[in-house]
Design a protein around this motif. Sequence first.
Motif, PDB file in Angstrom:
ATOM      1  N   HIS A 199       0.844  -1.466   0.244  1.00 50.39           N
ATOM      2  CA  HIS A 199      -0.044   0.315   0.111  1.00 50.39           C
ATOM      3  C   HIS A 199       0.539   1.274   0.404  1.00 50.39           C
ATOM      4  O   HIS A 199       0.775   2.603  -1.024  1.00 50.39           O
ATOM      5  CB  HIS A 199      -0.747   0.038   0.947  1.00 50.39           C
ATOM      6  N   LEU A 200       2.274   1.267   0.771  1.00 45.40           N
ATOM      7  CA  LEU A 200       2.741   2.523   0.723  1.00 45.40           C
ATOM      8  C   LEU A 200       2.999   2.858  -0.678  1.00 45.40           C
ATOM      9  O   LEU A 200       3.346   3.628  -0.967  1.00 45.40           O
ATOM     10  CB  LEU A 200       3.946   2.297   2.063  1.00 45.40           C
ATOM     11  N   GLU A 201       3.463   1.198  -1.392  1.00 45.40           N
ATOM     12  CA  GLU A 201       3.968   1.558  -2.741  1.00 45.40           C
ATOM     13  C   GLU A 201       3.191   2.090  -4.027  1.00 45.40           C
ATOM     14  O   GLU A 201       3.827   3.092  -4.400  1.00 45.40           O
ATOM     15  CB  GLU A 201       4.874   0.479  -3.214  1.00 45.40           C
ATOM     16  N   ASN A 202       1.875   1.529  -3.420  1.00 47.34           N
ATOM     17  CA  ASN A 202       0.931   2.733  -4.252  1.00 47.34           C
ATOM     18  C   ASN A 202       0.588   3.762  -3.992  1.00 47.34           C
ATOM     19  O   ASN A 202      -0.875   4.220  -3.834  1.00 47.34           O
ATOM     20  CB  ASN A 202      -0.011   1.839  -4.540  1.00 47.34           C
ATOM     21  N   GLU A 203       1.579   4.410  -2.784  1.00 46.31           N
ATOM     22  CA  GLU A 203       1.601   5.632  -2.315  1.00 46.31           C
ATOM     23  C   GLU A 203      -0.150   5.636  -1.161  1.00 46.31           C
ATOM     24  O   GLU A 203      -1.156   7.172  -1.383  1.00 46.31           O
ATOM     25  CB  GLU A 203       1.452   7.100  -3.074  1.00 46.31           C
ATOM     26  N   LYS A 204      -0.813   5.024  -1.018  1.00 45.53           N
ATOM     27  CA  LYS A 204      -1.593   4.564   0.165  1.00 45.53           C
ATOM     28  C   LYS A 204      -1.349   4.981   1.688  1.00 45.53           C
ATOM     29  O   LYS A 204      -0.327   5.171   1.580  1.00 45.53           O
ATOM     30  CB  LYS A 204      -1.900   3.707  -0.489  1.00 45.53           C
ATOM     31  N   LYS A 205      -2.642   6.304   1.807  1.00 49.80           N
ATOM     32  CA  LYS A 205      -2.068   6.480   3.242  1.00 49.80           C
ATOM     33  C   LYS A 205      -2.289   5.631   3.921  1.00 49.80           C
ATOM     34  O   LYS A 205      -3.990   4.770   4.154  1.00 49.80           O
ATOM     35  CB  LYS A 205      -2.856   8.108   4.038  1.00 49.80           C
ATOM     36  N   ILE A 206      -1.640   5.253   5.555  1.00 59.61           N
ATOM     37  CA  ILE A 206      -1.765   4.350   6.032  1.00 59.61           C
ATOM     38  C   ILE A 206      -2.929   4.649   8.043  1.00 59.61           C
ATOM     39  O   ILE A 206      -2.263   5.681   8.040  1.00 59.61           O
ATOM     40  CB  ILE A 206      -0.310   3.337   7.310  1.00 59.61           C
ATOM     41  N   LYS A 207      -3.493   3.675   8.376  1.00 55.65           N
ATOM     42  CA  LYS A 207      -4.248   4.227   9.033  1.00 55.65           C
ATOM     43  C   LYS A 207      -4.391   3.668  10.035  1.00 55.65           C
ATOM     44  O   LYS A 207      -4.404   2.206  10.243  1.00 55.65           O
ATOM     45  CB  LYS A 207      -6.024   4.669   8.368  1.00 55.65           C
ATOM     46  N   LEU A 208      -4.833   4.132  11.261  1.00 53.09           N
ATOM     47  CA  LEU A 208      -4.120   3.016  12.194  1.00 53.09           C
ATOM     48  C   LEU A 208      -5.947   4.079  13.765  1.00 53.09           C
ATOM     49  O   LEU A 208      -5.612   4.683  13.303  1.00 53.09           O
ATOM     50  CB  LEU A 208      -3.279   3.129  13.353  1.00 53.09           C
ATOM     51  N   ILE A 209      -6.232   2.634  14.853  1.00 50.23           N
ATOM     52  CA  ILE A 209      -7.732   3.159  15.298  1.00 50.23           C
ATOM     53  C   ILE A 209      -6.984   2.166  15.836  1.00 50.23           C
ATOM     54  O   ILE A 209      -6.732   1.348  16.506  1.00 50.23           O
ATOM     55  CB  ILE A 209      -8.720   2.537  15.048  1.00 50.23           C
ATOM     56  N   THR A 210      -7.081   2.774  16.749  1.00 49.54           N
ATOM     57  CA  THR A 210      -7.033   2.022  18.784  1.00 49.54           C
ATOM     58  C   THR A 210      -7.704   2.113  19.360  1.00 49.54           C
ATOM     59  O   THR A 210      -8.159   3.483  20.003  1.00 49.54           O
ATOM     60  CB  THR A 210      -5.182   2.581  19.324  1.00 49.54           C
ATOM     61  N   PHE A 211      -8.778   1.259  20.026  1.00 49.71           N
ATOM     62  CA  PHE A 211      -9.731   1.299  21.473  1.00 49.71           C
ATOM     63  C   PHE A 211      -9.840   0.010  22.102  1.00 49.71           C
ATOM     64  O   PHE A 211      -8.906  -1.049  22.267  1.00 49.71           O
ATOM     65  CB  PHE A 211     -11.106   1.165  20.010  1.00 49.71           C
ATOM     66  N   SER A 212     -10.787   0.406  23.151  1.00 51.98           N
ATOM     67  CA  SER A 212     -10.891  -0.572  24.507  1.00 51.98           C
ATOM     68  C   SER A 212     -12.528  -1.078  24.390  1.00 51.98           C
ATOM     69  O   SER A 212     -13.075   0.296  24.271  1.00 51.98           O
ATOM     70  CB  SER A 212      -9.820  -0.533  25.453  1.00 51.98           C
ATOM     71  N   PHE A 213     -12.739  -1.572  25.797  1.00 49.05           N
ATOM     72  CA  PHE A 213     -13.913  -2.000  26.147  1.00 49.05           C
ATOM     73  C   PHE A 213     -14.373  -0.912  27.269  1.00 49.05           C
ATOM     74  O   PHE A 213     -15.675  -0.740  27.688  1.00 49.05           O
ATOM     75  CB  PHE A 213     -14.404  -2.888  26.194  1.00 49.05           C
TER      76      PHE A 213
END
Length: 214
Positions: A199-213
């Motif tokens: 995905h980085l080679e295709n210049e996509k932005k990487i997304k990250l979500i962290t959550f808890s219960f």
Amino acid sequence: MPRKKHIKIAQVRTFSNVFDFSNINVESDLQKYFLKEQPLTIELGCGQADYSINLAINFPERNFIGIDRKPNRLWNASKNATTLNVSNVAFLIAYAEKLEEVFKNLKAEEIWITFPDPYPRNGSIKKRLTHPRFLQIYKSILTSNGKVNLKTDDDTLYEYTLKIISEENLKLVFATEDLYSASNLDYEKTIKTKYEKMHLENEKKIKLITFSFT
Ligand SMILES: C[S@@+](CC[C@H](N)C(=O)[O-])C[C@H]1O[C@@H](n2cnc3c(N)ncnc32)[C@H](O)[C@@H]1O
């Protein structure tokens, strides 16, 4: 099925660091495999398990389990971990749907879902690994303060997951739609899987979500 894939599927269950959810003793076998009882992290839909293996190398005081429904993908993961002599990582052939059946006593402190299939069509929403039916399963296999991390390149899955976190009254710990725009990122956020590199080679932005219960 290509011959090479067929051989991998037959071989992988004989490897000492690979376990199968359909084995009745799978949980106790996993516990026996780890040399030390240590906090556990799970990587779900791990493929060749780049996340688990890199985390295991960098955090020897923790244990890691890479999980995928496709045994041939875990063949590569197992071989890589063995070549690198990493003993605090194991691999589990399992569907995410079946995890409650495996983790009855063993609880994880953290789950990483790394570049899951986004299932963009409305008819496939239930297959998304952050659909509420999976969140119930994650809650049951996590410690009370456990966290879930989702890394994705996909806008729809990112927005969908934020919506579900809000609707289900979960605690959003961290979210970014462009991870690498930030500096001083913790090492564990920056490990790059096979799919992330593509995905980085295709210049996509990487997304990250962290959550808890809680
Ligand atoms: C796009 S690949 C990503 C692989 C790896 N995480 C990476 O980033 O390179 C998605 C992986 O999730 C696995 N997967 C999809 N749905 C799953 C499920 N319900 N349970 C377990 N694994 C699943 C697939 O077999 C596949 O290996």
